[in-house]
Design an enzyme around this catalytic site. Structure first.
Site, PDB file in Angstrom:
ATOM      1  N   GLY A   1      39.938  35.858  44.597  1.00 37.77           N
ATOM      2  CA  GLY A   1      41.447  35.842  44.002  1.00 37.77           C
ATOM      3  C   GLY A   1      41.502  37.567  43.728  1.00 37.77           C
ATOM      4  O   GLY A   1      42.961  37.884  44.055  1.00 37.77           O
ATOM      5  N   HIS A   2      40.816  38.687  44.145  1.00 36.73           N
ATOM      6  CA  HIS A   2      40.617  39.805  44.195  1.00 36.73           C
ATOM      7  C   HIS A   2      40.806  40.189  45.725  1.00 36.73           C
ATOM      8  O   HIS A   2      42.031  40.654  45.848  1.00 36.73           O
ATOM      9  CB  HIS A   2      39.797  40.954  44.110  1.00 36.73           C
ATOM     10  CG  HIS A   2      39.195  40.647  43.056  1.00 36.73           C
ATOM     11  ND1 HIS A   2      37.936  40.141  42.096  1.00 36.73           N
ATOM     12  CD2 HIS A   2      39.437  41.418  41.692  1.00 36.73           C
ATOM     13  CE1 HIS A   2      37.428  40.357  41.010  1.00 36.73           C
ATOM     14  NE2 HIS A   2      38.687  41.103  40.285  1.00 36.73           N
TER      15      HIS A   2
ATOM     16  N   LYS B   1      48.372  36.749  38.504  1.00 40.45           N
ATOM     17  CA  LYS B   1      48.890  36.011  37.388  1.00 40.45           C
ATOM     18  C   LYS B   1      47.859  35.380  36.429  1.00 40.45           C
ATOM     19  O   LYS B   1      48.311  34.855  35.935  1.00 40.45           O
ATOM     20  CB  LYS B   1      50.143  35.348  38.334  1.00 40.45           C
ATOM     21  CG  LYS B   1      51.649  35.657  38.668  1.00 40.45           C
ATOM     22  CD  LYS B   1      52.595  35.107  39.008  1.00 40.45           C
ATOM     23  CE  LYS B   1      54.148  35.074  39.271  1.00 40.45           C
ATOM     24  NZ  LYS B   1      54.475  34.033  40.006  1.00 40.45           N
TER      25      LYS B   1
ATOM     26  N   SER C   1      35.972  36.602  37.286  1.00 37.74           N
ATOM     27  CA  SER C   1      34.433  37.491  37.330  1.00 37.74           C
ATOM     28  C   SER C   1      33.434  36.567  36.381  1.00 37.74           C
ATOM     29  O   SER C   1      31.895  36.859  36.752  1.00 37.74           O
ATOM     30  CB  SER C   1      34.711  38.690  37.424  1.00 37.74           C
ATOM     31  OG  SER C   1      35.255  39.955  38.952  1.00 37.74           O
ATOM     32  N   ARG C   2      33.779  36.299  35.122  1.00 38.32           N
ATOM     33  CA  ARG C   2      33.674  36.368  34.040  1.00 38.32           C
ATOM     34  C   ARG C   2      32.840  34.366  34.441  1.00 38.32           C
ATOM     35  O   ARG C   2      31.710  34.116  34.025  1.00 38.32           O
ATOM     36  CB  ARG C   2      34.129  36.277  32.625  1.00 38.32           C
ATOM     37  CG  ARG C   2      34.428  37.330  32.275  1.00 38.32           C
ATOM     38  CD  ARG C   2      34.582  37.043  30.993  1.00 38.32           C
ATOM     39  NE  ARG C   2      35.592  38.706  30.661  1.00 38.32           N
ATOM     40  CZ  ARG C   2      35.675  39.129  30.279  1.00 38.32           C
ATOM     41  NH1 ARG C   2      37.194  38.809  31.408  1.00 38.32           N
ATOM     42  NH2 ARG C   2      35.957  40.070  30.152  1.00 38.32           N
TER      43      ARG C   2
END
Lengths: 309, 309
Positions: free
Chosen positions: A43-44, A177, A215-216
């Site tokens: 995602g990053h 988003k 990340s979680r």
């Protein structure tokens, strides 16, 4: 390797790097910032790819911002892997600098005696005594959705992003988003406070099974992860139902809440809101976004889906 | 005449003027901003003289900021004289640009329906419906002194200054110490939010009889003006008494309140506070500032005196 980014840990060094690169060669280069809290995933990396489309220089910041965690939240267990992050950034290439300060909140100048009163009334989780006291509030947008259960969260987000903007001085900044409310709040802050920065929203990245990347997610057990698929699956169903004529948000929310709850999730919120104002909508007539936050075990996950009629 | 400043009314034009001047000739020039609300007097001109000491380019902004006036305050009667202001700026020379926007608070993008709720709960005096909603709060410093009787004042000041900083992009900004709390709040905001700007505090300018210069003085009758001298006179006495060993703030405040009240003033506050934290002090042991706000007729005046032991 030429694609290795320079690592900058100091505010002043970051700003002077940015200025020298942006204005060095008689021309002005466009600089994009991708703010992250590290523990980078696809995602990053998609935000960085997006940044490259808009800029000649890309800075990724890695900073777990204490200002957005309340004392009861998971600041101390927020995952991190700096060496792994760097490896990923070198691999994808095109990142010019990584800004990873140790602490962005300085304490007050020495000798400042704030008096007894301030010891008792801590005003922030960052530093209750003599430290940081300036906060950016986006008063309406910060209130709903995640703001309800995390009342200081967006104050902390807007403030750290304002600080990063003033240190890095980018022309463009990219936000995911997935954190829809955050993205809207930053856009609003930039508009209202006249930051000279173009804010880009980047689409949610999902694992092949549909789980929104976060990340979680690393904290989810295999079983919890399976159950958590109910979020993206029920949101997709809701969107499908809208496209087939179901415009009642009560019905749509019922569906999503039921599916997540039956899977074992504990709903924090499930709201259909206007895409701009984030105000709840009863009947879908305008572009909306269906936002969900739900707990699976000890992990709070958020996800959303835009629905444009 | 070469000393005539360029007049800029548009945000984007202001920013591009600033960037082109600061970075044009292969070198970087230092730009100073002097934010004003117009109706310029010697006090403002002294800020400009101070600005010239620190910068090669000087921008004066003239904007009566609605965001810092509450509905019951004197926004509509705040004095203005744009042609007179320009004449004074040409006369003193060395001002490169005057930024005088018509309105710095834009309304929301069209088509944004904020719902009924927002019509009822106006959150700001600027625009209660769909407009500006991002505010910079300096949570501790904004509370005391003028903040007590003007609860939204410093929110409005900090926010408009943040906007001006982002539009003009100065390296230096000059504020008068007459608005002592404002000056401290701006310094604190700049420190906490990492604005790359050096904030200079400029000494209070006084008329020969001691009255601190203020645009609002024009509203004083001759009689009120005479009475208002009690402020600066009693503050001077208080400082004198401190230097002669009187360190009890209770006694010092008693003196000032009595002299102003006897002259016919109505005290808003009279406080001896720490110069940095603006926290009230009981016994003078550190550098303090004695701050007063008092009404004479319909005019509220502020003044202060620094006392360094």
């Amino acid at each position: 390797m030429s694609d290795e980014p320079v690592i900058i840990r100091d505010k002043a060094a970051m700003r002077s790097w940015s200025r020298s690169k942006r204005y060095s060669h008689g021309e002005t280069l466009i600089l994009a910032l991708v703010p992250t809290m590290g523990f980078l995933h696809q995602g990053h990396l998609s935000l960085i790819q997006e940044a490259k489309k808009h800029a000649q220089l890309v800075v990724v910041s890695i900073y777990v911002n204490p200002g957005q965690f309340s004392p009861s939240e998971d600041l101390s267990t927020y995952p991190s892997d700096f060496q792994g992050d760097l490896r990923k950034l070198v691999e994808i290439g095109g990142v010019d600098a990584v800004f990873c300060p140790l602490n962005l909140y300085e304490t007050t100048p020495s000798g400042l005696d704030l008096g007894r009163d301030f010891e008792e009334k801590a005003v922030s989780c960052v530093d209750g005594r003599g430290g940081h006291e300036s906060w950016v509030r986006v008063e309406r947008l910060e209130k709903g959705l995640c703001g309800k259960s995390r009342p200081i969260f967006f104050r902390g987000v807007a403030t750290i992003v304002a600080k990063l903007f003033n240190i890095v001085e980018p022309d463009v900044a990219v936000f995911g988003k997935k954190d829809y409310q955050q993205w809207r709040i930053i856009r609003r802050m930039v508009h209202d406070l006249d930051f000279p920065i173009n804010i880009i929203g980047s689409e949610i990245m999902r694992d092949p099974d549909g789980l929104a990347m976060s990340s979680r997610n690393v904290h989810l057990s295999a079983e919890e992860r399976e159950k958590a698929l109910s979020i993206s699956q029920s949101l997709s169903k809701a969107k499908h139902n809208v496209q087939n004529g179901q415009h009642s948000c009560r019905e749509l929310k019922k569906l999503v809440i039921q599916e997540i709850t039956e899977a074992g999730g504990r709903i924090d919120y499930a709201e259909v809101v206007d895409q701009e104002s984030l105000e709840p909508v009863d009947v879908i007539k305008c572009p909306v976004v269906f936002c969900v936050a739900s707990w699976f075990g000890k992990v709070r996950l958020i996800d959303n889906i835009e629905i444009n009629l």
